[in-house]
Scaffold this motif. Sequence first.
Motif, PDB file in Angstrom:
ATOM      1  N   ILE A 209       8.023  51.246  45.500  1.00 11.45           N
ATOM      2  CA  ILE A 209       9.405  50.956  45.483  1.00 11.45           C
ATOM      3  C   ILE A 209      10.223  51.249  46.777  1.00 11.45           C
ATOM      4  CG2 ILE A 209      10.377  53.125  44.398  1.00 11.45           C
ATOM      5  CD1 ILE A 209      11.476  49.289  43.460  1.00 11.45           C
ATOM      6  N   ASP A 210       9.617  52.177  47.368  1.00 12.34           N
ATOM      7  CA  ASP A 210      10.154  52.773  48.758  1.00 12.34           C
ATOM      8  C   ASP A 210      10.590  51.543  49.753  1.00 12.34           C
ATOM      9  OD1 ASP A 210       8.165  54.462  47.421  1.00 12.34           O
ATOM     10  OD2 ASP A 210       9.190  56.212  48.685  1.00 12.34           O
ATOM     11  N   LEU A 211       9.854  50.631  49.701  1.00  9.21           N
ATOM     12  CA  LEU A 211       9.937  49.503  50.632  1.00  9.21           C
ATOM     13  C   LEU A 211      11.201  48.673  50.342  1.00  9.21           C
ATOM     14  CD1 LEU A 211       6.189  48.241  50.822  1.00  9.21           C
ATOM     15  CD2 LEU A 211       7.506  49.959  52.395  1.00  9.21           C
ATOM     16  N   LEU A 212      11.854  48.893  49.262  1.00  6.95           N
ATOM     17  CA  LEU A 212      13.163  48.188  49.017  1.00  6.95           C
ATOM     18  C   LEU A 212      13.993  48.532  49.474  1.00  6.95           C
ATOM     19  CD1 LEU A 212      14.431  45.794  47.312  1.00  6.95           C
ATOM     20  CD2 LEU A 212      14.451  47.546  45.261  1.00  6.95           C
ATOM     21  N   ALA A 213      14.741  49.879  49.650  1.00  7.08           N
ATOM     22  CA  ALA A 213      15.771  50.526  50.139  1.00  7.08           C
ATOM     23  C   ALA A 213      16.162  49.979  51.385  1.00  7.08           C
ATOM     24  CB  ALA A 213      15.712  51.828  50.112  1.00  7.08           C
ATOM     25  N   PRO A 214      15.322  49.779  52.419  1.00  7.74           N
ATOM     26  CA  PRO A 214      15.695  49.418  53.702  1.00  7.74           C
ATOM     27  C   PRO A 214      16.139  48.025  53.738  1.00  7.74           C
ATOM     28  CG  PRO A 214      13.563  50.702  53.840  1.00  7.74           C
ATOM     29  CD  PRO A 214      13.694  50.379  52.383  1.00  7.74           C
ATOM     30  N   ILE A 215      15.808  47.195  52.862  1.00  6.25           N
ATOM     31  CA  ILE A 215      16.056  45.661  52.855  1.00  6.25           C
ATOM     32  C   ILE A 215      16.976  45.289  52.064  1.00  6.25           C
ATOM     33  CG2 ILE A 215      13.966  45.348  54.249  1.00  6.25           C
ATOM     34  CD1 ILE A 215      12.923  44.329  51.470  1.00  6.25           C
ATOM     35  N   LEU A 216      17.387  46.139  50.884  1.00  7.18           N
ATOM     36  CA  LEU A 216      18.097  45.692  49.857  1.00  7.18           C
ATOM     37  C   LEU A 216      19.405  45.040  50.201  1.00  7.18           C
ATOM     38  CD1 LEU A 216      18.368  45.292  46.744  1.00  7.18           C
ATOM     39  CD2 LEU A 216      19.358  47.787  46.817  1.00  7.18           C
ATOM     40  N   GLU A 217      20.224  45.582  51.015  1.00  7.00           N
ATOM     41  CA  GLU A 217      21.728  45.163  51.367  1.00  7.00           C
ATOM     42  C   GLU A 217      21.316  43.747  52.028  1.00  7.00           C
ATOM     43  OE1 GLU A 217      24.214  46.098  50.211  1.00  7.00           O
ATOM     44  OE2 GLU A 217      23.291  47.462  48.918  1.00  7.00           O
ATOM     45  N   ASP A 218      20.307  43.744  53.168  1.00  2.00           N
ATOM     46  CA  ASP A 218      20.098  42.324  53.776  1.00  2.00           C
ATOM     47  C   ASP A 218      19.724  41.211  52.780  1.00  2.00           C
ATOM     48  OD1 ASP A 218      20.701  43.404  56.204  1.00  2.00           O
ATOM     49  OD2 ASP A 218      18.710  43.741  56.761  1.00  2.00           O
ATOM     50  N   MET A 219      18.921  41.431  51.863  1.00  2.63           N
ATOM     51  CA  MET A 219      18.480  40.421  50.663  1.00  2.63           C
ATOM     52  C   MET A 219      19.608  40.144  49.953  1.00  2.63           C
ATOM     53  SD  MET A 219      14.832  42.046  49.759  1.00  2.63           S
ATOM     54  CE  MET A 219      14.403  40.741  48.481  1.00  2.63           C
ATOM     55  N   LEU A 220      20.793  40.974  49.752  1.00  7.59           N
ATOM     56  CA  LEU A 220      21.675  40.658  48.741  1.00  7.59           C
ATOM     57  C   LEU A 220      22.687  39.906  49.479  1.00  7.59           C
ATOM     58  CD1 LEU A 220      22.405  44.180  47.093  1.00  7.59           C
ATOM     59  CD2 LEU A 220      21.428  42.034  45.858  1.00  7.59           C
ATOM     60  N   LYS A 221      22.970  40.115  50.842  1.00  6.41           N
ATOM     61  CA  LYS A 221      23.771  39.113  51.646  1.00  6.41           C
ATOM     62  C   LYS A 221      22.866  38.186  52.171  1.00  6.41           C
ATOM     63  CE  LYS A 221      26.203  43.474  53.237  1.00  6.41           C
ATOM     64  NZ  LYS A 221      26.731  44.248  54.466  1.00  6.41           N
ATOM     65  N   LEU A 222      21.818  38.077  52.604  1.00  6.19           N
ATOM     66  CA  LEU A 222      21.235  36.867  53.223  1.00  6.19           C
ATOM     67  C   LEU A 222      20.238  36.143  52.670  1.00  6.19           C
ATOM     68  CD1 LEU A 222      20.947  38.944  56.710  1.00  6.19           C
ATOM     69  CD2 LEU A 222      22.803  37.496  55.948  1.00  6.19           C
ATOM     70  N   GLY A 223      19.799  36.787  51.486  1.00  6.79           N
ATOM     71  CA  GLY A 223      18.657  36.124  50.848  1.00  6.79           C
ATOM     72  C   GLY A 223      17.207  36.544  51.194  1.00  6.79           C
ATOM     73  N   ARG A 224      17.222  37.247  52.442  1.00 12.19           N
ATOM     74  CA  ARG A 224      16.005  37.740  53.133  1.00 12.19           C
ATOM     75  C   ARG A 224      16.286  38.970  53.862  1.00 12.19           C
ATOM     76  NH1 ARG A 224      13.953  32.963  56.829  1.00 12.19           N
ATOM     77  NH2 ARG A 224      12.551  34.382  57.677  1.00 12.19           N
ATOM     78  N   PRO A 225      15.439  39.669  54.684  1.00 10.43           N
ATOM     79  CA  PRO A 225      15.609  40.819  55.166  1.00 10.43           C
ATOM     80  C   PRO A 225      16.213  40.206  56.875  1.00 10.43           C
ATOM     81  CG  PRO A 225      13.583  41.064  54.338  1.00 10.43           C
ATOM     82  CD  PRO A 225      14.021  39.878  53.913  1.00 10.43           C
ATOM     83  N   ALA A 226      17.022  41.078  57.086  1.00  7.83           N
ATOM     84  CA  ALA A 226      17.464  40.498  58.460  1.00  7.83           C
ATOM     85  C   ALA A 226      16.602  40.554  59.863  1.00  7.83           C
ATOM     86  CB  ALA A 226      18.695  41.174  58.827  1.00  7.83           C
ATOM     87  N   ARG A 227      15.514  41.230  59.361  1.00 17.65           N
ATOM     88  CA  ARG A 227      14.311  41.478  60.571  1.00 17.65           C
ATOM     89  C   ARG A 227      13.942  40.166  60.725  1.00 17.65           C
ATOM     90  NH1 ARG A 227      11.467  44.433  55.821  1.00 17.65           N
ATOM     91  NH2 ARG A 227      10.312  42.702  55.271  1.00 17.65           N
ATOM     92  N   PRO A 228      13.504  39.953  61.965  1.00 16.53           N
ATOM     93  CA  PRO A 228      12.595  38.650  62.657  1.00 16.53           C
ATOM     94  C   PRO A 228      11.528  38.486  61.659  1.00 16.53           C
ATOM     95  CG  PRO A 228      13.211  40.026  64.466  1.00 16.53           C
ATOM     96  CD  PRO A 228      13.214  41.018  63.272  1.00 16.53           C
ATOM     97  N   PRO A 229      11.195  37.150  61.346  1.00 22.58           N
ATOM     98  CA  PRO A 229      10.202  36.842  60.457  1.00 22.58           C
ATOM     99  C   PRO A 229       9.053  36.929  61.218  1.00 22.58           C
ATOM    100  CG  PRO A 229      11.351  34.786  61.205  1.00 22.58           C
ATOM    101  CD  PRO A 229      12.198  35.887  61.362  1.00 22.58           C
ATOM    102  N   ARG A 230       7.766  37.110  60.594  1.00 24.05           N
ATOM    103  CA  ARG A 230       6.379  37.426  61.263  1.00 24.05           C
ATOM    104  C   ARG A 230       6.012  35.832  61.651  1.00 24.05           C
ATOM    105  NH1 ARG A 230       4.033  41.540  56.795  1.00 24.05           N
ATOM    106  NH2 ARG A 230       4.708  43.511  57.932  1.00 24.05           N
ATOM    107  N   PRO A 231       5.273  35.669  62.666  1.00 26.35           N
ATOM    108  CA  PRO A 231       4.519  34.458  62.855  1.00 26.35           C
ATOM    109  C   PRO A 231       3.573  34.104  61.864  1.00 26.35           C
ATOM    110  CG  PRO A 231       3.648  35.966  64.527  1.00 26.35           C
ATOM    111  CD  PRO A 231       4.770  36.707  63.744  1.00 26.35           C
ATOM    112  N   TRP A 232       3.321  32.859  61.385  1.00 25.75           N
ATOM    113  CA  TRP A 232       2.558  32.463  60.346  1.00 25.75           C
ATOM    114  C   TRP A 232       1.485  31.246  60.702  1.00 25.75           C
ATOM    115  CZ3 TRP A 232       3.141  27.828  57.584  1.00 25.75           C
ATOM    116  CH2 TRP A 232       2.476  27.902  56.093  1.00 25.75           C
TER     117      TRP A 232
END
Length: 324
Positions: A209-232
Amino acid sequence: MAEQKDWEFPVEMRPRPEDWRFDLDAALDALVLVRAEIPEDAFTAPLLGTERAGNGVVIRDDGLVLTIGYLITEASTIWLRTNKGHVVPGFPLAYDQATGFGLVQPLGKLGAKAIERGSAASCRVGENVVVAGQGGRAHALKATVFARREFAGYWEYMLDEALFTAPAHPQWGGSALIGSDGKLLALGSLLVQEKVDGGTIQGNMLVPIDLLAPILEDMLKLGRPARPPRPWLGLYVADSGDQLVVAGLAPGGPAERAGMKVGDMVLEIEGAKPSSLADLWRRLWRVGPVGVSVRLRVRRKDGLREFMMQSADRNEFLKKPHLH
């Protein structure tokens, strides 16, 4: 993902309220059933199906539900059900490819109290915990943490540290790992088979669950974290001993378009031999941002091949919610 049916754990496998220092039933009431319908033409439909069911956990007083993202990816319809029988529709608010977490906003009052989030760092190997799905004590399991270590998934996914518990919960998707203090420590993601002390056991892999706190606000505002996506690349790679073998290809993904085939053995990425599945993904994500060209060298039955492919953003292949 195992189907939700009328079932329950034997009494001897369930946690007993008197064995815990918190209100067990109150903690279990934070669990909800998550049912999702996905369009037949969705990108993830062939792999994950068009009808998905699992669990979610109420983590805020406004009813926000945390679940495992593959349950709600590309969902057109979501329904949530509490232990008290309340049923409300939900909206797929956010999904993070890197952690696997998903968020659902109830479109009505759930009437379920939130569980407090703790820290997986407080959970030790050998510790007794509760792994629970929606349905109260009958769907709650006494479990033990048997490992905490790196996890690499075949679908271009990796966690630096995950928790592993046994015995296995049959409704693992979005299940809650509740620690001895009654706090949410991790979320169920997979059924795993592990070799332990010369034997084999079935258990669950859970995302801290520790992985949620750093990205929670971004997910609520943007639908995904604000960090750049990884190449896939759209590769499904099996770790078979000391060999990395392509077990599948995402339709229309970079690897398929480049001409890679199921059965190709990955030998090198950008001129370096990956030592493991986790090392392969780490090397891929270090090459550069989305859009960067990636060079793979593989062994095929008829000899060695080299492929150059332009990486993509996996999120661009997914159907988006109608509202946000």
